[in-house]
Write a protein that holds these residues in place. Sequence first.
Motif, PDB file in Angstrom:
ATOM      1  N   THR A 149       2.672  -0.940   1.344  1.00 23.53           N
ATOM      2  CA  THR A 149       2.336   0.440   0.599  1.00 23.53           C
ATOM      3  C   THR A 149       2.527   0.363  -1.189  1.00 23.53           C
ATOM      4  OG1 THR A 149       2.615   1.593   2.551  1.00 23.53           O
ATOM      5  CG2 THR A 149       2.421   2.883   0.424  1.00 23.53           C
ATOM      6  N   ILE A 150       3.922  -0.066  -1.247  1.00 23.86           N
ATOM      7  CA  ILE A 150       4.342  -0.174  -2.626  1.00 23.86           C
ATOM      8  C   ILE A 150       3.401  -1.131  -3.443  1.00 23.86           C
ATOM      9  CG2 ILE A 150       6.311  -0.669  -4.314  1.00 23.86           C
ATOM     10  CD1 ILE A 150       6.413   1.892  -2.958  1.00 23.86           C
ATOM     11  N   MET A 151       3.382  -2.333  -2.836  1.00 22.59           N
ATOM     12  CA  MET A 151       2.479  -3.581  -3.593  1.00 22.59           C
ATOM     13  C   MET A 151       1.086  -3.084  -3.779  1.00 22.59           C
ATOM     14  SD  MET A 151       4.888  -5.595  -4.211  1.00 22.59           S
ATOM     15  CE  MET A 151       3.582  -7.064  -4.659  1.00 22.59           C
ATOM     16  N   GLU A 197      18.811   5.939   7.111  1.00 22.26           N
ATOM     17  CA  GLU A 197      17.428   6.012   7.139  1.00 22.26           C
ATOM     18  C   GLU A 197      17.076   4.670   6.837  1.00 22.26           C
ATOM     19  OE1 GLU A 197      15.456   9.141   5.250  1.00 22.26           O
ATOM     20  OE2 GLU A 197      16.851  10.528   5.908  1.00 22.26           O
ATOM     21  N   THR A 198      15.816   4.056   7.576  1.00 24.27           N
ATOM     22  CA  THR A 198      15.196   2.694   7.402  1.00 24.27           C
ATOM     23  C   THR A 198      13.802   3.102   6.768  1.00 24.27           C
ATOM     24  OG1 THR A 198      14.826   2.649   9.502  1.00 24.27           O
ATOM     25  CG2 THR A 198      16.833   1.485   8.884  1.00 24.27           C
ATOM     26  N   PRO A 199      13.320   2.298   5.922  1.00 17.65           N
ATOM     27  CA  PRO A 199      11.999   2.232   5.544  1.00 17.65           C
ATOM     28  C   PRO A 199      10.916   2.178   6.648  1.00 17.65           C
ATOM     29  CG  PRO A 199      12.913   0.563   4.456  1.00 17.65           C
ATOM     30  CD  PRO A 199      14.293   1.298   5.047  1.00 17.65           C
ATOM     31  N   SER A 200       9.947   2.508   6.428  1.00 16.53           N
ATOM     32  CA  SER A 200       8.726   2.185   7.558  1.00 16.53           C
ATOM     33  C   SER A 200       8.568   0.887   7.382  1.00 16.53           C
ATOM     34  CB  SER A 200       7.476   3.027   7.172  1.00 16.53           C
ATOM     35  OG  SER A 200       6.982   2.574   5.895  1.00 16.53           O
ATOM     36  N   ILE A 201       7.903   0.218   8.368  1.00 18.46           N
ATOM     37  CA  ILE A 201       7.500  -1.094   8.524  1.00 18.46           C
ATOM     38  C   ILE A 201       6.409  -1.414   7.469  1.00 18.46           C
ATOM     39  CG2 ILE A 201       6.383  -2.859  10.065  1.00 18.46           C
ATOM     40  CD1 ILE A 201       7.356  -1.084  12.539  1.00 18.46           C
ATOM     41  N   ASP A 202       5.541  -0.684   7.108  1.00 18.35           N
ATOM     42  CA  ASP A 202       4.696  -1.035   6.074  1.00 18.35           C
ATOM     43  C   ASP A 202       5.046  -0.527   4.566  1.00 18.35           C
ATOM     44  OD1 ASP A 202       4.470   1.607   6.461  1.00 18.35           O
ATOM     45  OD2 ASP A 202       1.867   1.594   6.433  1.00 18.35           O
ATOM     46  N   PHE A 203       6.352  -0.316   4.492  1.00 14.70           N
ATOM     47  CA  PHE A 203       6.780   0.176   3.137  1.00 14.70           C
ATOM     48  C   PHE A 203       6.350  -0.760   2.039  1.00 14.70           C
ATOM     49  CE2 PHE A 203      10.273   0.437   0.007  1.00 14.70           C
ATOM     50  CZ  PHE A 203       9.919   1.629  -0.546  1.00 14.70           C
ATOM     51  N   THR A 204       6.713  -2.056   2.373  1.00 15.67           N
ATOM     52  CA  THR A 204       6.470  -2.830   1.154  1.00 15.67           C
ATOM     53  C   THR A 204       5.010  -3.167   0.811  1.00 15.67           C
ATOM     54  OG1 THR A 204       8.344  -4.232   1.930  1.00 15.67           O
ATOM     55  CG2 THR A 204       7.139  -5.329   0.231  1.00 15.67           C
ATOM     56  N   LYS A 230      -0.050  -0.107  -4.200  1.00 13.67           N
ATOM     57  CA  LYS A 230       0.102   0.804  -5.560  1.00 13.67           C
ATOM     58  C   LYS A 230       0.046   0.038  -6.959  1.00 13.67           C
ATOM     59  CE  LYS A 230       2.040   4.897  -3.061  1.00 13.67           C
ATOM     60  NZ  LYS A 230       2.926   5.966  -3.006  1.00 13.67           N
ATOM     61  N   THR A 231       0.938  -0.921  -6.963  1.00 16.18           N
ATOM     62  CA  THR A 231       1.076  -1.583  -8.153  1.00 16.18           C
ATOM     63  C   THR A 231      -0.088  -2.372  -8.360  1.00 16.18           C
ATOM     64  OG1 THR A 231       2.274  -3.316  -6.921  1.00 16.18           O
ATOM     65  CG2 THR A 231       3.529  -1.847  -7.757  1.00 16.18           C
ATOM     66  N   ALA A 232      -0.727  -2.847  -7.416  1.00 15.53           N
ATOM     67  CA  ALA A 232      -2.071  -3.751  -7.574  1.00 15.53           C
ATOM     68  C   ALA A 232      -3.068  -2.912  -7.919  1.00 15.53           C
ATOM     69  CB  ALA A 232      -2.469  -4.616  -6.183  1.00 15.53           C
ATOM     70  N   ALA A 233      -3.085  -1.786  -7.520  1.00 19.94           N
ATOM     71  CA  ALA A 233      -4.331  -0.645  -7.933  1.00 19.94           C
ATOM     72  C   ALA A 233      -4.120  -0.306  -9.114  1.00 19.94           C
ATOM     73  CB  ALA A 233      -4.333   0.369  -6.961  1.00 19.94           C
ATOM     74  N   SER A 234      -3.027  -0.330  -9.873  1.00 19.88           N
ATOM     75  CA  SER A 234      -2.739   0.439 -11.085  1.00 19.88           C
ATOM     76  C   SER A 234      -2.536  -0.647 -12.259  1.00 19.88           C
ATOM     77  CB  SER A 234      -1.298   1.378 -10.988  1.00 19.88           C
ATOM     78  OG  SER A 234      -0.274   0.449 -10.778  1.00 19.88           O
ATOM     79  N   LYS A 235      -3.290  -1.598 -12.229  1.00 18.41           N
ATOM     80  CA  LYS A 235      -3.273  -2.738 -13.260  1.00 18.41           C
ATOM     81  C   LYS A 235      -3.747  -2.344 -14.736  1.00 18.41           C
ATOM     82  CE  LYS A 235      -3.922  -7.021 -10.631  1.00 18.41           C
ATOM     83  NZ  LYS A 235      -4.843  -8.063 -10.497  1.00 18.41           N
ATOM     84  N   THR A 236      -2.896  -2.438 -15.587  1.00 14.25           N
ATOM     85  CA  THR A 236      -3.134  -2.105 -17.026  1.00 14.25           C
ATOM     86  C   THR A 236      -3.935  -3.151 -17.669  1.00 14.25           C
ATOM     87  OG1 THR A 236      -0.710  -1.117 -17.005  1.00 14.25           O
ATOM     88  CG2 THR A 236      -1.888  -1.288 -18.938  1.00 14.25           C
ATOM     89  N   VAL A 237      -5.082  -2.344 -18.266  1.00 21.78           N
ATOM     90  CA  VAL A 237      -5.669  -3.265 -18.971  1.00 21.78           C
ATOM     91  C   VAL A 237      -5.533  -3.405 -20.393  1.00 21.78           C
ATOM     92  CG1 VAL A 237      -8.416  -3.492 -19.377  1.00 21.78           C
ATOM     93  CG2 VAL A 237      -7.963  -2.693 -17.354  1.00 21.78           C
ATOM     94  N   TYR A 238      -5.417  -4.676 -20.885  1.00 17.65           N
ATOM     95  CA  TYR A 238      -4.782  -4.687 -22.134  1.00 17.65           C
ATOM     96  C   TYR A 238      -6.066  -4.901 -23.203  1.00 17.65           C
ATOM     97  CZ  TYR A 238      -0.299  -5.011 -20.296  1.00 17.65           C
ATOM     98  OH  TYR A 238       0.917  -4.927 -19.539  1.00 17.65           O
TER      99      TYR A 238
END
Length: 164
Positions: free
Chosen positions: A66-68, A57-64, A70-78
């Motif tokens: 989508t992951i990026m 199985e190969t990941p979808s074209i926009d897999f990267t 999600k990580t950009a949206a969940s920034k931790t505020v210190y």
Amino acid sequence: MENTGEESFKKLIRKAELDTPSLRFTEKIMQQIEAEAAQSMAFEPKLQTLLQRHALETPSIDFTKTIMAKTAASKTVYAPIIPQKAWYYAAAIVTSLIGLIAYFWKTPNPTIAQSPQSPTPVQNLTELSRALTSIPSTYALGLFAICTLLLLDYFLRYKTLKIT
């Protein structure tokens, strides 16, 4: 004696020749490999059909992306360990202490008669100033340097960098 042993060893090495493969060495090896591959394919047809049925199985074209996202949206505020209000209190205390010491800093006048029974507030402050002058200057300079570095750290982090 050692020289003769070394010389005889060198002569033996010179006499020894490298093995040279036969003329059709590579062809024979390749035939053996192909025969083993054909044999393994004949013995394991179920494995071959299973591998063909379940392709990788190969990941979808926009897999990267989508992951990026999600990580950009969940920034931790210190949050700082010492809150801003505490820094204001510390600055107010230090400023008031420096102001009190500067205001009441007087050299003791030996002509004033001091009554041993009831010391006046000015006499108490004079004793305080004597006690403060007995503290080594390196302690005062160290405390001043630490306060300066803490204030510099605070202003660099929270006033100029605008960390959110």
